[in-house]
Motif scaffolding. Structure first.
Motif, mmCIF file in Angstrom:
data_model
loop_
_atom_site.group_PDB
_atom_site.id
_atom_site.type_symbol
_atom_site.label_atom_id
_atom_site.label_comp_id
_atom_site.label_asym_id
_atom_site.label_seq_id
_atom_site.Cartn_x
_atom_site.Cartn_y
_atom_site.Cartn_z
ATOM 1 N N TYR A 20 1.089 -4.178 10.494
ATOM 2 C CA TYR A 20 0.648 -2.559 10.340
ATOM 3 C C TYR A 20 1.522 -1.828 9.096
ATOM 4 O O TYR A 20 1.142 -1.044 8.121
ATOM 5 C CB TYR A 20 1.216 -2.008 11.778
ATOM 6 C CG TYR A 20 0.974 -0.400 11.689
ATOM 7 C CD1 TYR A 20 -0.378 0.160 12.097
ATOM 8 C CD2 TYR A 20 1.862 0.214 11.438
ATOM 9 C CE1 TYR A 20 -0.523 1.370 12.233
ATOM 10 C CE2 TYR A 20 1.503 1.835 11.593
ATOM 11 C CZ TYR A 20 0.209 2.353 11.740
ATOM 12 O OH TYR A 20 -0.037 3.474 11.895
ATOM 13 N N LEU A 21 2.733 -2.182 9.110
ATOM 14 C CA LEU A 21 3.629 -1.469 8.267
ATOM 15 C C LEU A 21 3.258 -1.703 6.769
ATOM 16 O O LEU A 21 3.169 -0.854 5.787
ATOM 17 C CB LEU A 21 5.108 -1.747 8.393
ATOM 18 C CG LEU A 21 6.118 -1.209 9.719
ATOM 19 C CD1 LEU A 21 7.355 -1.511 9.570
ATOM 20 C CD2 LEU A 21 5.611 0.508 9.358
ATOM 21 N N VAL A 22 3.178 -3.124 6.318
ATOM 22 C CA VAL A 22 2.787 -3.438 5.187
ATOM 23 C C VAL A 22 1.375 -2.868 4.673
ATOM 24 O O VAL A 22 1.444 -2.306 3.510
ATOM 25 C CB VAL A 22 2.866 -4.887 4.828
ATOM 26 C CG1 VAL A 22 2.234 -5.613 3.591
ATOM 27 C CG2 VAL A 22 4.021 -5.680 5.133
ATOM 28 N N THR A 23 0.470 -2.821 5.479
ATOM 29 C CA THR A 23 -0.845 -2.389 5.257
ATOM 30 C C THR A 23 -0.804 -0.730 4.967
ATOM 31 O O THR A 23 -1.205 -0.328 4.168
ATOM 32 C CB THR A 23 -1.963 -2.629 6.381
ATOM 33 O OG1 THR A 23 -1.959 -4.029 6.650
ATOM 34 C CG2 THR A 23 -3.296 -2.287 5.953
ATOM 35 N N PHE A 24 0.115 -0.149 5.904
ATOM 36 C CA PHE A 24 0.092 1.409 5.837
ATOM 37 C C PHE A 24 0.740 1.584 4.486
ATOM 38 O O PHE A 24 0.439 2.705 3.721
ATOM 39 C CB PHE A 24 1.088 1.705 7.093
ATOM 40 C CG PHE A 24 1.146 3.128 7.092
ATOM 41 C CD1 PHE A 24 0.081 3.884 7.874
ATOM 42 C CD2 PHE A 24 2.163 3.995 6.584
ATOM 43 C CE1 PHE A 24 0.080 5.351 7.720
ATOM 44 C CE2 PHE A 24 2.259 5.190 6.622
ATOM 45 C CZ PHE A 24 0.979 6.034 7.130
ATOM 46 N N ILE A 25 1.834 0.930 4.002
ATOM 47 C CA ILE A 25 2.422 1.227 2.795
ATOM 48 C C ILE A 25 1.506 0.963 1.499
ATOM 49 O O ILE A 25 1.553 1.621 0.469
ATOM 50 C CB ILE A 25 3.822 0.417 2.750
ATOM 51 C CG1 ILE A 25 4.774 1.021 4.059
ATOM 52 C CG2 ILE A 25 4.538 0.734 1.477
ATOM 53 C CD1 ILE A 25 6.093 0.304 4.326
ATOM 54 N N ALA A 26 1.147 -0.411 1.751
ATOM 55 C CA ALA A 26 0.290 -0.613 0.447
ATOM 56 C C ALA A 26 -1.025 -0.053 0.029
ATOM 57 O O ALA A 26 -1.148 -0.002 -0.857
ATOM 58 C CB ALA A 26 0.020 -2.319 0.509
ATOM 59 N N ALA A 31 -4.598 1.984 -3.684
ATOM 60 C CA ALA A 31 -5.765 2.867 -3.934
ATOM 61 C C ALA A 31 -5.667 3.480 -5.400
ATOM 62 O O ALA A 31 -6.554 3.534 -6.143
ATOM 63 C CB ALA A 31 -5.959 3.846 -2.792
ATOM 64 N N ASP A 32 -4.255 3.959 -5.495
ATOM 65 C CA ASP A 32 -4.023 4.706 -6.824
ATOM 66 C C ASP A 32 -4.165 3.861 -7.827
ATOM 67 O O ASP A 32 -5.074 4.187 -9.015
ATOM 68 C CB ASP A 32 -2.756 5.148 -6.695
ATOM 69 C CG ASP A 32 -2.246 6.333 -5.927
ATOM 70 O OD1 ASP A 32 -3.435 7.110 -5.648
ATOM 71 O OD2 ASP A 32 -1.006 6.637 -5.590
ATOM 72 N N PHE A 33 -3.683 2.442 -7.885
ATOM 73 C CA PHE A 33 -4.136 1.633 -8.826
ATOM 74 C C PHE A 33 -5.304 1.343 -9.139
ATOM 75 O O PHE A 33 -5.868 1.195 -10.427
ATOM 76 C CB PHE A 33 -3.330 0.146 -8.539
ATOM 77 C CG PHE A 33 -3.214 -1.050 -9.355
ATOM 78 C CD1 PHE A 33 -2.438 -1.065 -10.395
ATOM 79 C CD2 PHE A 33 -4.460 -1.807 -9.532
ATOM 80 C CE1 PHE A 33 -2.590 -1.975 -11.607
ATOM 81 C CE2 PHE A 33 -4.527 -3.036 -10.332
ATOM 82 C CZ PHE A 33 -3.575 -2.803 -11.345
ATOM 83 N N ASN A 34 -6.266 1.068 -8.139
ATOM 84 C CA ASN A 34 -7.593 0.811 -8.309
ATOM 85 C C ASN A 34 -8.435 1.948 -8.920
ATOM 86 O O ASN A 34 -9.283 1.791 -9.803
ATOM 87 C CB ASN A 34 -8.402 0.480 -7.194
ATOM 88 C CG ASN A 34 -7.960 -1.044 -6.484
ATOM 89 O OD1 ASN A 34 -7.203 -1.605 -7.233
ATOM 90 N ND2 ASN A 34 -8.259 -1.384 -5.415
ATOM 91 N N LYS A 35 -7.993 3.232 -8.632
ATOM 92 C CA LYS A 35 -8.575 4.459 -9.096
ATOM 93 C C LYS A 35 -8.029 4.677 -10.683
ATOM 94 O O LYS A 35 -9.225 4.877 -11.524
ATOM 95 C CB LYS A 35 -7.843 5.659 -8.513
ATOM 96 C CG LYS A 35 -8.865 6.812 -8.950
ATOM 97 C CD LYS A 35 -8.678 7.893 -7.638
ATOM 98 C CE LYS A 35 -9.728 8.992 -7.982
ATOM 99 N NZ LYS A 35 -9.985 9.869 -7.115
ATOM 100 N N ARG A 36 -6.995 4.132 -10.783
ATOM 101 C CA ARG A 36 -6.585 4.223 -12.591
ATOM 102 C C ARG A 36 -7.037 3.193 -13.080
ATOM 103 O O ARG A 36 -7.405 3.589 -14.442
ATOM 104 C CB ARG A 36 -5.142 4.090 -12.510
ATOM 105 C CG ARG A 36 -4.242 5.469 -12.478
ATOM 106 C CD ARG A 36 -2.844 5.128 -12.912
ATOM 107 N NE ARG A 36 -2.081 4.688 -11.295
ATOM 108 C CZ ARG A 36 -1.292 3.740 -11.292
ATOM 109 N NH1 ARG A 36 -0.915 3.209 -12.252
ATOM 110 N NH2 ARG A 36 -1.020 3.252 -10.069
ATOM 111 N N HIS A 37 -7.706 2.087 -12.505
ATOM 112 C CA HIS A 37 -8.356 0.970 -13.350
ATOM 113 C C HIS A 37 -9.845 1.062 -13.180
ATOM 114 O O HIS A 37 -10.397 0.127 -13.658
ATOM 115 C CB HIS A 37 -7.687 -0.232 -12.872
ATOM 116 C CG HIS A 37 -6.302 -0.679 -13.446
ATOM 117 N ND1 HIS A 37 -5.230 0.214 -12.952
ATOM 118 C CD2 HIS A 37 -5.766 -1.080 -14.667
ATOM 119 C CE1 HIS A 37 -4.043 -0.077 -13.559
ATOM 120 N NE2 HIS A 37 -4.358 -0.842 -14.617
ATOM 121 N N GLY A 38 -10.292 2.094 -12.547
ATOM 122 C CA GLY A 38 -11.778 2.245 -12.559
ATOM 123 C C GLY A 38 -12.488 1.756 -11.481
ATOM 124 O O GLY A 38 -13.790 1.437 -11.730
#
Lengths: 339, 83
Positions: A20-26, A31-38
């Protein structure tokens, strides 16, 4: 080690929290990384058609991996079971990632998921003690299908992962339904005394629950095929480990029937990007209504909206109610499954 | 109404699956031939085929009934002018 009830409870809670914690933090970071990379997808069910980060399922894969590595470290006696789940989910995740990044032919994808589903079969040949013995627990008895089980397992993994992949029509449906299904399987594993499988089911529950927070309406991230395929595979293989294949089949009936409806109306496997007629349309007020064109695929969403236009949230809740009903039937089936 | 249709559809699929597993355990698993490598191979193949036939039958019945119900439902719900 899991035969001891106390250690099994600790392992179950630990694996749930870690996942739960790892998914919640990651999730927001990925999402930010993917958005920046299109790496984005269009949310077709919104009037302004916003671009939402895709492939967010990577965070669920990360959560599952970390919790399983934790189980490997703390409970080395369950090495084969844990490593087989981890490698199976990662292999299916790779198929999903390839599909998200470059796109796969709709007929190749099920084949690749089947091939990735062979990972536990190969590992079972090397494992001592065996991960599974080839017994299938179904209502009214157990049947021994030692050789056939090696074929049925990858088929089951491929069917479950593709079924989950086909059942993510609006925001939060896949993750929310997976929460209900994995919680049902966790209850079933405890109720049937299969405590050794509870940590794996708890790790799936942890990651989908954390992901649902970001994926529910209005979605801030999409799971992509990476997420949908790997969660379907994780549920299928964890239920196989715990001998709850039939219970998982009943719990996933909503998703399976949706896939059958779609496949029967389309006639074969067709990639959703190449379907000319979408099953539903958006009205001016943002509600979703049925596409009257007979060429549009018959999906569960299309049939639900046939009665009246619905909001995205109403459609998601309808899916949850139907999945909840399947899961209640799955729980009712438990007394019929031999211990 | 539509949701009720789905509830019934899921319930029907569940009952069919229970019937299928009852037949598998009590009829198919009871098929036994005499000992011998070839005979046990034939026995395994015939059992697998019987289960496969039962699954196909399950799909066929489910598909027929679902088609009957949902296609009629879609036709009734979509205005004639749109069809």
């Amino acid at each position: 080690m899991y035969s001891d009830v106390d250690s099994s409870w600790i392992a179950t809670i630990l694996s749930f929290i870690a996942s739960y914690l790892v998914t919640f933090i990651a999730t927001p970071r990925i999402a930010d990384f993917n958005k920046r990379h299109g790496i984005v997808g269009v949310d077709y069910h919104k009037l302004d058609k916003p671009e939402i980060p895709e492939m967010g399922g990577l965070s669920m894969l990360t959560g599952l991996s970390v919790s399983n590595i934790l189980l490997l470290t703390l409970y080395p006696s369950s090495f084969w079971r844990t490593i087989s789940l981890l490698l199976t989910v990662l292999s299916i995740g790779c198929v999903g990632a390839i599909d998200d990044l470059i796109g796969l032919n709709a007929k190749i994808k099920p084949l690749l998921t089947f091939i990735a589903g062979l990972v536990p079969v190969v590992l079972n040949m090397m494992a001592y003690p065996k991960i599974y013995e080839g017994y299938l627990s179904i209502p009214f008895g157990r049947i021994r299908i030692t050789i056939l089980y090696n074929l049925l397992l990858p088929i089951g993994i491929a069917v479950a992962s593709n079924t989950m992949n086909m059942c993510d029509p609006v925001n939060g449906v896949m993750s929310g339904s997976s929460v209900i299904i994995s919680a049902t399987l966790l209850i079933a594993s405890i109720a049937t005394g299969r405590f050794y499988a509870s940590p794996y089911l708890a790790s799936i529950l942890g990651c989908v629950l954390a992901f649902y927070i970001y994926n529910k309406y209005p979605a801030r991230v999409f799971p992509g095929d990476t997420g949908t395929l790997s969660i379907g595979a994780a549920i299928a293989y964890a239920s196989a480990i715990s001998g709850l294949e039939f219970i998982a089949l009943i719990a996933m009936l909503t998703q399976i029937l949706n896939a059958l409806f779609t496949l029967l109306s389309l006639g074969s496997f067709i990639e959703r990007r190449s379907i000319s007629e979408r099953p539903v349309h958006i009205l001016g007020d943002g509600r979703i209504t049925v596409n009257p064109n007979p060429k549009a695929p018959i999906t569960l969403t299309r049939m639900l909206t046939a009665s009246r236009p619905m909001t995205e949230r109403e459609i998601a809740y309808s899916f949850f109610i139907l999945t909840g009903f399947s899961c209640i039937l799955a729980l009712v089936t438990i007394p019929l499954i031999p211990r | 109404m539509v949701r009720l249709g789905f509830f019934l559809n899921i319930l029907f699929a569940w009952l069919l699956l229970l019937t299928l597993s009852y037949l598998t355990v009590n009829v198919v698993a009871g098929l036994t031939l005499q000992n011998g490598y070839l005979l046990s191979f034939i026995e395994a193949v015939s059992k697998a085929l019987s289960v496969a036939i039962l699954i196909v039958l399950w799909l066929y019945i489910w598909k027929k009934l679902s088609k009957l119900y949902f296609e009629k439902l879609l036709k009734d719900r979509i205005p004639a002018s749109d069809r």
